[in-house]
Design a protein around this motif. Structure first.
Motif, PDB file in Angstrom:
ATOM      1  N   SER A 291       0.844  -1.193   0.000  1.00  0.00           N
ATOM      2  CA  SER A 291       0.000   0.000   0.000  1.00  0.00           C
ATOM      3  C   SER A 291       0.877   1.240   0.000  1.00  0.00           C
ATOM      4  CB  SER A 291      -0.908   0.009   1.229  1.00  0.00           C
ATOM      5  OG  SER A 291      -1.797  -1.082   1.226  1.00  0.00           O
ATOM      6  N   LEU A 292       0.287   2.370  -0.401  1.00  0.00           N
ATOM      7  CA  LEU A 292       0.966   3.656  -0.306  1.00  0.00           C
ATOM      8  C   LEU A 292       0.544   4.411   0.944  1.00  0.00           C
ATOM      9  CD1 LEU A 292       0.790   4.938  -4.006  1.00  0.00           C
ATOM     10  CD2 LEU A 292       2.696   3.836  -2.849  1.00  0.00           C
ATOM     11  N   SER A 293      -0.689   4.190   1.375  1.00  0.00           N
ATOM     12  CA  SER A 293      -1.182   4.872   2.566  1.00  0.00           C
ATOM     13  C   SER A 293      -0.560   4.241   3.809  1.00  0.00           C
ATOM     14  CB  SER A 293      -2.703   4.765   2.643  1.00  0.00           C
ATOM     15  OG  SER A 293      -3.098   3.407   2.739  1.00  0.00           O
ATOM     16  N   PRO A 294      -0.485   4.991   4.914  1.00  0.00           N
ATOM     17  CA  PRO A 294       0.079   4.441   6.153  1.00  0.00           C
ATOM     18  C   PRO A 294      -0.671   3.191   6.591  1.00  0.00           C
ATOM     19  CG  PRO A 294      -0.195   6.818   6.320  1.00  0.00           C
ATOM     20  CD  PRO A 294      -0.883   6.395   5.051  1.00  0.00           C
ATOM     21  N   THR A 295       0.080   2.188   6.999  1.00  0.00           N
ATOM     22  CA  THR A 295      -0.525   0.944   7.466  1.00  0.00           C
ATOM     23  C   THR A 295      -0.200   0.745   8.941  1.00  0.00           C
ATOM     24  OG1 THR A 295       1.448  -0.262   6.730  1.00  0.00           O
ATOM     25  CG2 THR A 295      -0.404  -0.155   5.209  1.00  0.00           C
ATOM     26  N   ALA A 296      -0.823  -0.258   9.522  1.00  0.00           N
ATOM     27  CA  ALA A 296      -0.614  -0.525  10.944  1.00  0.00           C
ATOM     28  C   ALA A 296       0.835  -0.878  11.231  1.00  0.00           C
ATOM     29  CB  ALA A 296      -1.537  -1.655  11.386  1.00  0.00           C
ATOM     30  N   ASN A 297       1.352  -0.351  12.322  1.00  0.00           N
ATOM     31  CA  ASN A 297       2.703  -0.690  12.770  1.00  0.00           C
ATOM     32  C   ASN A 297       2.613  -1.669  13.923  1.00  0.00           C
ATOM     33  OD1 ASN A 297       4.150   1.280  11.053  1.00  0.00           O
ATOM     34  ND2 ASN A 297       3.035   2.781  12.273  1.00  0.00           N
ATOM     35  N   PHE A 298       3.609  -2.519  14.019  1.00  0.00           N
ATOM     36  CA  PHE A 298       3.568  -3.589  15.014  1.00  0.00           C
ATOM     37  C   PHE A 298       4.674  -3.365  16.038  1.00  0.00           C
ATOM     38  CE2 PHE A 298       1.886  -5.109  11.022  1.00  0.00           C
ATOM     39  CZ  PHE A 298       0.676  -5.671  11.405  1.00  0.00           C
ATOM     40  N   SER A 299       4.252  -3.223  17.290  1.00  0.00           N
ATOM     41  CA  SER A 299       5.220  -2.990  18.361  1.00  0.00           C
ATOM     42  C   SER A 299       4.672  -3.602  19.648  1.00  0.00           C
ATOM     43  CB  SER A 299       5.470  -1.494  18.544  1.00  0.00           C
ATOM     44  OG  SER A 299       4.303  -0.857  19.061  1.00  0.00           O
ATOM     45  N   TYR A 300       5.506  -3.614  20.681  1.00  0.00           N
ATOM     46  CA  TYR A 300       5.057  -4.085  21.992  1.00  0.00           C
ATOM     47  C   TYR A 300       4.133  -3.043  22.612  1.00  0.00           C
ATOM     48  CZ  TYR A 300       8.871  -7.425  21.476  1.00  0.00           C
ATOM     49  OH  TYR A 300       9.709  -8.408  21.019  1.00  0.00           O
ATOM     50  N   ASN A 301       3.233  -3.513  23.477  1.00  0.00           N
ATOM     51  CA  ASN A 301       2.226  -2.626  24.057  1.00  0.00           C
ATOM     52  C   ASN A 301       2.746  -1.763  25.199  1.00  0.00           C
ATOM     53  OD1 ASN A 301       0.162  -3.378  22.311  1.00  0.00           O
ATOM     54  ND2 ASN A 301      -0.402  -5.140  23.562  1.00  0.00           N
ATOM     55  N   MET A 323       1.525 -12.549  27.080  1.00  0.00           N
ATOM     56  CA  MET A 323       1.988 -13.494  26.062  1.00  0.00           C
ATOM     57  C   MET A 323       1.384 -13.192  24.703  1.00  0.00           C
ATOM     58  SD  MET A 323       4.244 -15.654  26.307  1.00  0.00           S
ATOM     59  CE  MET A 323       5.094 -16.653  25.112  1.00  0.00           C
ATOM     60  N   ALA A 324       0.149 -12.715  24.675  1.00  0.00           N
ATOM     61  CA  ALA A 324      -0.486 -12.379  23.401  1.00  0.00           C
ATOM     62  C   ALA A 324       0.300 -11.296  22.676  1.00  0.00           C
ATOM     63  CB  ALA A 324      -1.920 -11.927  23.641  1.00  0.00           C
ATOM     64  N   ASP A 325       0.868 -10.372  23.439  1.00  0.00           N
ATOM     65  CA  ASP A 325       1.659  -9.292  22.860  1.00  0.00           C
ATOM     66  C   ASP A 325       3.056  -9.774  22.470  1.00  0.00           C
ATOM     67  OD1 ASP A 325       2.497  -6.766  22.084  1.00  0.00           O
ATOM     68  OD2 ASP A 325       3.143  -6.220  24.109  1.00  0.00           O
ATOM     69  N   ILE A 326       3.713 -10.478  23.379  1.00  0.00           N
ATOM     70  CA  ILE A 326       5.105 -10.880  23.163  1.00  0.00           C
ATOM     71  C   ILE A 326       5.214 -11.977  22.110  1.00  0.00           C
ATOM     72  CG2 ILE A 326       7.105 -11.949  24.281  1.00  0.00           C
ATOM     73  CD1 ILE A 326       6.229 -10.538  26.863  1.00  0.00           C
ATOM     74  N   GLN A 327       4.280 -12.907  22.120  1.00  0.00           N
ATOM     75  CA  GLN A 327       4.345 -14.043  21.201  1.00  0.00           C
ATOM     76  C   GLN A 327       4.179 -13.615  19.750  1.00  0.00           C
ATOM     77  OE1 GLN A 327       1.701 -17.183  22.302  1.00  0.00           O
ATOM     78  NE2 GLN A 327       2.248 -18.509  20.607  1.00  0.00           N
ATOM     79  N   ALA A 328       3.461 -12.499  19.525  1.00  0.00           N
ATOM     80  CA  ALA A 328       3.230 -12.039  18.153  1.00  0.00           C
ATOM     81  C   ALA A 328       4.481 -11.433  17.533  1.00  0.00           C
ATOM     82  CB  ALA A 328       2.096 -11.013  18.144  1.00  0.00           C
ATOM     83  N   ALA A 329       5.476 -11.101  18.354  1.00  0.00           N
ATOM     84  CA  ALA A 329       6.704 -10.488  17.849  1.00  0.00           C
ATOM     85  C   ALA A 329       7.704 -11.563  17.440  1.00  0.00           C
ATOM     86  CB  ALA A 329       7.301  -9.577  18.912  1.00  0.00           C
ATOM     87  N   TRP A 330       8.745 -11.135  16.740  1.00  0.00           N
ATOM     88  CA  TRP A 330       9.718 -12.083  16.194  1.00  0.00           C
ATOM     89  C   TRP A 330      10.911 -12.371  17.104  1.00  0.00           C
ATOM     90  CZ3 TRP A 330      10.085  -9.221  10.842  1.00  0.00           C
ATOM     91  CH2 TRP A 330       8.832  -9.282  10.221  1.00  0.00           C
TER      92      TRP A 330
END
Length: 736
Positions: A291-301, A323-330
């Motif tokens: 996309s060209l428009s801003p998209t969701a960014n992924f970070s810790y809460n 865990m839902a937050d941490i597990q989604a990260a790499w």
């Protein structure tokens, strides 16, 4: 910013990295065994690396290998999405020596195995770079090995599923080492500096663009810090050496910037040409498209989640919210060994002053990984480099890098031994807050055992005075860390080092694939809907063109017609023509509305293709259906067709149009016509049997891909000339 300069450090140069003494071989064997422990199933073909490494990197690797084996250096692929520009900035690394070695190996063995070997080789390069960097900074062999193993375990081994990350992270130690060597005056000749810069560019070309830019910024600041710390109090002679060194650093970065920009520029130009008529608010209709428009960014809460994730995600295994937050990260975290070593080692004033750089990086990386909180995203949005990445939790990897550097710096400055009381008090000061965190998060009991074992080993290492025993204990910490990471997937199934068991016989299918990339049938396989399926690799195994496929850098207009029946033919004779309505983006409320209108215009009657007014020959052709394509032969950079028609006709080539394509009829150049807005065609002026050729010759792209090799060759010639001059001077008794 640096350790105390030892005799080893002053004499350390690139030659040390290349020496093949027993110690160097032992280091290589150590890392090979470490990698084998984690990836033995991949090496033996029982599983393979998944995620984007497979869906994007490996698939293009195999196509490139098969095309090269068939006699073509591919600059285009006709097999997916009706044609795509191939040397995009994601694929440009395939044209570099490191990958070419394994591409050729794939001609002899299964390409899956060859690619797995390349993954291991790239991680080995990074580990050896870390070891060489720590040695150049004055660390002993065992301390340097500890730091390199920590870098390997915490930064490289967790991310093989993103192969471009492996290349980028593995290049950072070599980049820092180069800066260190230049400032120390180990590379005085400009052509040597340029040669090393070319080598570096040809390696990072396989990496991730954003990470490469961040690494260059880190290395530039690192070099500046070293220079400023050494120039104070330096003698006049030392200042001359330092100035020469910093000039070489500048030349090094200049060459890297120019050549790397040249390699990625063709891909950027290609992408820009596809989106040039948009205003910037385009939202991709399919997850595979950018996309060209801003998209969701992924970070810790929160910063607390980021800190726990930077240590070990398993700390919060029993807390579903965390865990839902941490597990989604790499990131897999830096592990307890690094954190305990860093926190439980004294922070002396002398050492602390040299660690500020890495402490600041650790702090910045933690904040960046929580970018959506505390208003940090407002700052990131203002920095062009930082905002270009949407996976903000990759800051966790830079946390691990900073901790590796800090741990080695502190271990190198560790006193010979401490009293039982001193060592115990240091460890306890660290264990008390750890215990509080464990209790608060209901941490699994296994983590208590891990921390206790590591703390005990580190305590012993502090109190013993025997050097050999201290080294054994330090390697014991490496083993404890490796075992801890090896058990990661048992607690967090998603953290499985991207291994995919070969339950469907995929390895065997890849071995039996069709290798020849020539297309001889006027047929393209269609699919349906906006599917999010990356592993449909029938086109790769059977070499049958496919209307879909994974390439998120393709023409966005194509996404609106890719399910249409007319694409089942690679080429066809038009039944008539329509004049382009010249829709203007300003007449539509959004980029998506504009793109959809263009797609609808194509789909309305694709057998009556849209052409410019200057190329319009009429609404219908009396004998269009009688024209036929007798023979078709398509290679990566060309297409040749034998056609028969009774009268003038328009031949439509369903290949996405792009600058660099040329057309010929019976060997004579003709105008290439834009058909259906995004495809190609030629006007056949007279009936009869004709040979029509479409040839892709993007000379600018070819020049940019070849430029690093020209510079490399020039440096080699200068080196040979210099050596010949030295030999002549020495033969007459004159020093060079």
């Amino acid at each position: 910013m640096e350790m105390k300069i030892s005799k080893y450090q002053r004499s350390y140069g690139w030659k040390c990295c290349n020496s093949l003494d027993f110690g160097s071989v032992a280091i290589v064997i150590f890392f090979l065994l470490l990698h084998f422990t984690f990836f033995n199933a991949n090496i033996f073909g029982k599983s393979y690396t998944g995620w984007d490494t497979h869906d994007w990197s490996f698939v293009n690797f195999v196509y490139f290998s098969d095309a090269l084996r068939s006699g073509s250096v591919p600059l285009w692929t006709h097999f997916i999405q009706s044609g795509n520009f191939f040397p995009s900035f994601n694929n440009v690394g395939l044209y570099t020596p490191f990958q070419l070695i394994f591409i050729v190996i794939a001609w002899v063995i299964n390409p899956l195995q060859s690619y797995e070997f390349m993954i291991q080789a790239a991680m080995l390069v990074g580990a050896l770079g870390a070891y060489s960097l720590f040695r150049a900074q004055g660390a002993g062999r065992v301390v340097a090995l500890f730091g390199a193993a920590a870098f390997d375990l915490t930064v490289q081994l967790p991310i093989p599923g993103q192969m471009v990350f492996v290349f980028s992270f593995g290049s950072l130690p070599w980049l820092l080492l180069g800066c260190l060597n230049f400032i120390q005056g180990n590379s005085r000749r400009a052509y040597v500096v340029i040669f090393q810069a070319v080598c570096f560019v040809l390696y990072i070309a396989s990496g991730y663009l954003w990470l490469n830019i961040v690494n260059l910024i880190i290395a530039f600041l690192f070099a500046g810090g070293i220079y400023l710390s050494r120039v104070r109090g330096a003698s006049a002679e030392q200042r001359i050496v330092l100035r020469r060194g910093i000039l070489n650093v500048g030349l090094f970065f200049l060459v890297i910037g120019v050549l790397y920009a040249g390699l990625i520029l063709p891909g950027i130009i290609n992408l820009s040409s596809y989106y040039e008529k948009f205003h910037g608010d385009f939202v991709a209709p399919d997850p595979r498209l950018r996309s060209l428009s801003p998209t969701a960014n992924f970070s810790y809460n929160s910063i607390f989640h980021a800190v726990v994730a930077a240590i070990d995600p398993r700390i919060a295994a029993n807390d579903p919210i965390w865990m839902a937050d941490i597990q989604a990260a790499w990131p897999y975290g830096a592990g307890w060994v690094l954190w305990i070593v860093v926190l439980a080692t004294p922070w002396t004033r002398k050492v602390f002053s040299g660690q500020n750089f890495w402490l600041i990086l650790l702090f910045v990386a933690l904040l960046y990984s929580t970018g959506n909180r505390y208003g940090i995203h407002n700052i990131i949005a203002l920095v062009p480099v930082l905002k270009a990445n949407r996976w903000w939790f990759v800051g966790g990897y830079y946390c691990s890098i900073a901790l590796c550097m800090l741990a080695v710096l502190k271990l190198n400055a560790l006193s010979a031994s401490a009293t039982f009381r001193q060592a115990a008090s240091r460890i306890c000061l660290v264990l008390v807050p750890i215990a509080a965190i464990f209790i608060a998060l209901d941490t699994p009991i296994e983590q208590y055992h891990v921390v206790a074992e590591i703390a005990f080993l580190f305590w012993l290492m502090n109190v013993v005075s025997d050097r050999l025993l201290r080294n054994v204990l330090l390697m014991g910490l490496v083993c404890a860390s490796a075992l801890s990471f090896l058990e990661m997937s048992k607690t967090i199934p998603t953290h499985n080092y991207s291994r995919i068991p070969d339950a469907s016989g995929y390895v065997d299918k890849m071995a039996r694939r069709k290798v020849n990339v020539e297309i001889t049938e006027n047929f393209r396989k269609l699919s349906t809907a906006h599917d999010y399926v990356f592993d449909d690799e029938g086109w790769l195994l059977e070499k049958v063109p496919f209307a879909h496929g994974y390439n998120h850098l393709s023409n966005p207009i194509y996404w609106y017609v890719k399910n249409d029946a007319f694409l089942s033919k690679i080429a066809f004779f038009a039944q008539g023509e329509r004049v382009d309505k010249k829709l203007n983006r300003r007449d539509f409320p959004s980029d998506n509305a504009y793109a959809e209108a263009l797609g609808q215009q194509i789909s309305l009657s694709p057998l009556y293709p849209i052409v410019d007014a200057a190329n319009y020959h009429g609404t219908a052709y009396a004998d269009a259906k009688s024209g036929r394509i007798d023979k078709i032969s398509i290679y990566p950079n060309s297409a040749k067709m034998t056609v028969v028609t009774n009268s003038p006709a328009l031949l439509v080539f369903n290949n996405v149009s792009y600058a660099g394509w040329r057309a010929y009829i019976d060997g004579k150049p003709v105008e290439l016509i834009s058909t259906n807005l995004i495809f190609q065609g030629v006007w056949i002026p007279v009936g009869g049997t004709h040979t029509v050729e479409f040839v892709f010759r993007p000379y600018f792209t070819i020049f940019m891909l070849a430029l690093p090799y020209f510079v490399w060759l020039l440096c080699a010639l200068l080196f040979l000339r210099r050596r010949a001059l030295n030999e002549r001077l020495s033969s007459v008794g004159v020093g060079a």
